[in-house]
Write an enzyme that holds these catalytic residues in place. Structure first.
Site, PDB file in Angstrom:
ATOM      1  N   LYS A 197       0.838  -1.205   0.000  1.00 43.78           N
ATOM      2  CA  LYS A 197       0.000   0.000   0.000  1.00 43.78           C
ATOM      3  C   LYS A 197       0.871   1.253   0.000  1.00 43.78           C
ATOM      4  O   LYS A 197       1.578   1.545   0.949  1.00 43.78           O
ATOM      5  CB  LYS A 197      -0.896   0.063   1.244  1.00 43.78           C
ATOM      6  N   GLU A 271      10.606   0.855   9.865  1.00 45.86           N
ATOM      7  CA  GLU A 271      11.579   1.918   9.577  1.00 45.86           C
ATOM      8  C   GLU A 271      10.875   3.230   9.873  1.00 45.86           C
ATOM      9  O   GLU A 271       9.986   3.626   9.132  1.00 45.86           O
ATOM     10  CB  GLU A 271      11.993   1.889   8.098  1.00 45.86           C
ATOM     11  N   CYS A 305      13.779  10.620   6.196  1.00 41.93           N
ATOM     12  CA  CYS A 305      13.817  10.151   7.586  1.00 41.93           C
ATOM     13  C   CYS A 305      15.207  10.319   8.177  1.00 41.93           C
ATOM     14  O   CYS A 305      15.357  10.583   9.362  1.00 41.93           O
ATOM     15  CB  CYS A 305      13.421   8.697   7.633  1.00 41.93           C
ATOM     16  N   GLU A 402      10.915  15.339  15.146  1.00 44.03           N
ATOM     17  CA  GLU A 402      11.124  15.291  13.703  1.00 44.03           C
ATOM     18  C   GLU A 402      10.199  16.304  13.019  1.00 44.03           C
ATOM     19  O   GLU A 402       8.995  16.312  13.247  1.00 44.03           O
ATOM     20  CB  GLU A 402      10.802  13.885  13.196  1.00 44.03           C
TER      21      GLU A 402
END
Ligand code: NAP
Ligand code: MG
Length: 491
Positions: A197, A271, A305, A402
């Site tokens: 997906k 991850e 990331c 983040e």
């Protein structure tokens, strides 16, 4: 000239913003008016009968509509993957599997130009990046894992490596085609079948990959690609006939997935997010380091990331590094992602731009000093000027959380120990960068930094051969290289 003297020279770049436009042509991209779900080798209408818009974030124009898979569609896709696994793929000779994977790799190369244009239109990243990084690296992943398919017994000697079965794979919007390649290539090489997906805002290149997979004659059901939002992802995670979940995305959703599969036999690799520090010592090649910082945080609008979203500079060179950084930032070209001169394209969505703008406010409220480059940005579309914050405290949210945008938090340090302590002081542990001309310092740092990937005198370099993954809240498991095979095998 002595090294110190050279470093105190103020380096002014010529502004390159007066370049004539060099737009890539859209004519190579064939985007259909509507995309259905790729299940069992065919494009099927969703049983939900629902479609959602996918837009170009640089212009806010609608590109197409994409099917929304509901639980029944997820069930159909998983059933197709299960049948393909039991009846065909697990019995297919490894060297035959390799042939299909090589074929997909070559077809990605053949369609490279179209894939790059669609990636840029749908996601907002500069065409130079889609063309020179995303698409070739995606092809390389298929080439690399194709090579392993018939050598698993050598990779895991005396351990009788066997596939897991059906893998459910969920990917984010920052490297849509490349993340699909990271997930699909090792799964196929190890004899698993797949339901993938993509992210809601960037489904188009995964659907183009579905067309390529059809063209490669991969047996029906071996790869299924279903589109939708978070609920579609959750239905996949919760499906009882999935053997493994491979997820790349936010730490928040990663934690939800871990809860959802607790107590089941599903294997997982997660991850997740990062807050990497780039660390510059006074003995580093400063101009190279500044290029590395620029690449580390402004590459792909900071939608990375492992972005070097924190900069730690040794106090003795702080002023010169800051000046060089600001000078270099002023030369960056922000704007139309389809223009080959553009360095920084569009933020992927309005929602993500809101998140970034929220952090720009937080940073200023926390007392940090904000610097943004002086450039025009397009009136339509989602754009953010490259931004740095100085006078940042370790506890500030802009140093801990983040942001996933072109925003750099800068701090200083005096000693190696202080640099290590500051670099490790976040909930994440995905990556880091170290800039020094001393090998011994490099080894000391890399052994003490808690990060899955550490770059030395470079940043954001990727290769299918090297494993990638995090510590702490950046997740677990490795993708890429030999490690990436192990994640899809019973050994
Ligand atoms: P996200 O919100 O976690 O979404 C990632 C994927 O999960 C998307 O396909 C998303 O669908 C889907 N999803 C959302 N809710 C779900 C649920 N409850 N169950 C199952 N799937 C669900 O992350 P994002 O905002 O797209 O991506 C940015 C994040 O990814 C950042 O935190 C970044 O650090 C991380 N990232 C990590 C790596 C790495 O290798 N460590 C690489 C790239 C990105 P929709 O998009 O359709 O909602
Ligand atoms: Mg889009």
């Amino acid at each position: 000239m002595s090294a110190t003297k050279k470093n105190t020279l103020k380096l002014k770049f010529d502004s390159s913003r007066n370049l004539a436009p060099a737009p890539e042509s859209k004519s190579v991209a064939k985007i259909a008016d509507r995309y259905d779900l790729f299940i069992n080798g065919k494009f099927e209408k969703p049983s939900s009968k629902k479609y959602f818009d996918t837009i170009n974030p640089a212009t806010e124009e609608k590109l197409s509509v994409v099917a929304e898979a509901n639980a029944a569609d997820v069930n159909n896709a998983v059933a197709a993957a299960r049948t393909a696994y039991e009846k065909q793929w697990k019995k297919t000779a490894p060297k035959e599997r390799a042939k299909y994977i090589y074929r997909i790799a070559r077809l990605i190369q053949e369609h490279a130009r179209e894939l790059a244009v669609i990636e840029t239109l749908d996601g907002g990243k500069p065409i130079r990046e889609s063309r020179d990084f995303d698409v070739p690296t995606a092809a390389n992943h298929f080439f690399y894992y194709a090579g392993w398919a018939d050598k698993l017994d050598y990779a895991f000697p005396n351990r009788n490596p066997q596939p897991l079965g059906v893998a459910g794979q969920i990917i984010p919007w920052n490297f849509p085609l490349l993340m699909a390649a990271w997930k699909i290539a090792p799964a196929l090489a190890t004899g698993n079948t797949v339901v993938l997906k993509p992210a809601e805002t960037t489904s188009l290149t995964a659907l183009k990959l579905a067309e390529i997979i059809q063209e490669a004659d991969l047996p029906p059901g071996v790869v299924n690609i279903i589109t939708g939002a978070g609920t579609t992802g959750a239905a996949l995670v919760n499906h009882p006939d999935i053997n493994k979940i491979a997820f790349t995305g936010s730490t928040e959703v990663g934690k939800m997935i871990q809860k959802a599969i607790a107590g089941t036999n599903k294997k997982a690799t997660l991850e997740l997010g990062g807050k990497a520090a780039n660390i510059i010592f006074e003995d580093a090649p400063l101009d190279q380091a500044v290029e590395g910082i620029i690449n580390g945080i402004f590459f792909n609008q900071g939608h990375v990331c492992c972005a070097g979203s924190r900069l730690l500079v040794q106090e003795s060179v702080y002023k010169i590094v800051l000046q060089k950084l600001k000078d270099r930032m002023e030369t960056l070209i922000v704007g139309d992602p389809m223009d080959k001169n553009t360095d920084i394209g569009a933020i992927n969505s309005k929602q993500q731009l809101d998140v970034i703008n929220k952090y720009l406010k937080i940073g200023q409220q926390e007392g940090a000093e904000m610097f943004q480059i002086n450039c025009n940005i397009p009136k339509k579309g989602f754009f953010c000027r490259p931004t740095i914050f100085t006078n940042v405290a370790q506890s500030n949210r802009i140093a801990q959380e983040e942001i996933f945008g072109p925003v750099l938090a800068i701090q200083t340090f005096r000693t190696e120990d202080e640099a290590i302590e500051k670099a490790n002081n976040t909930p994440f542990g995905l990556s880091a960068g170290v800039w020094t001309n001393k090998g011994s310092k490099m080894f000391n740092m890399t052994s003490k930094l808690k990060a899955g990937v550490i770059w030395a005198n470079t940043y954001n370099k990727f290769d299918p051969v090297s494993p990638f993954g995090g510590y702490k809240e950046s997740g677990f498991g490795r993708e890429g290289g030999l490690h990436g095979l192990g994640a899809y095998l019973k050994v």
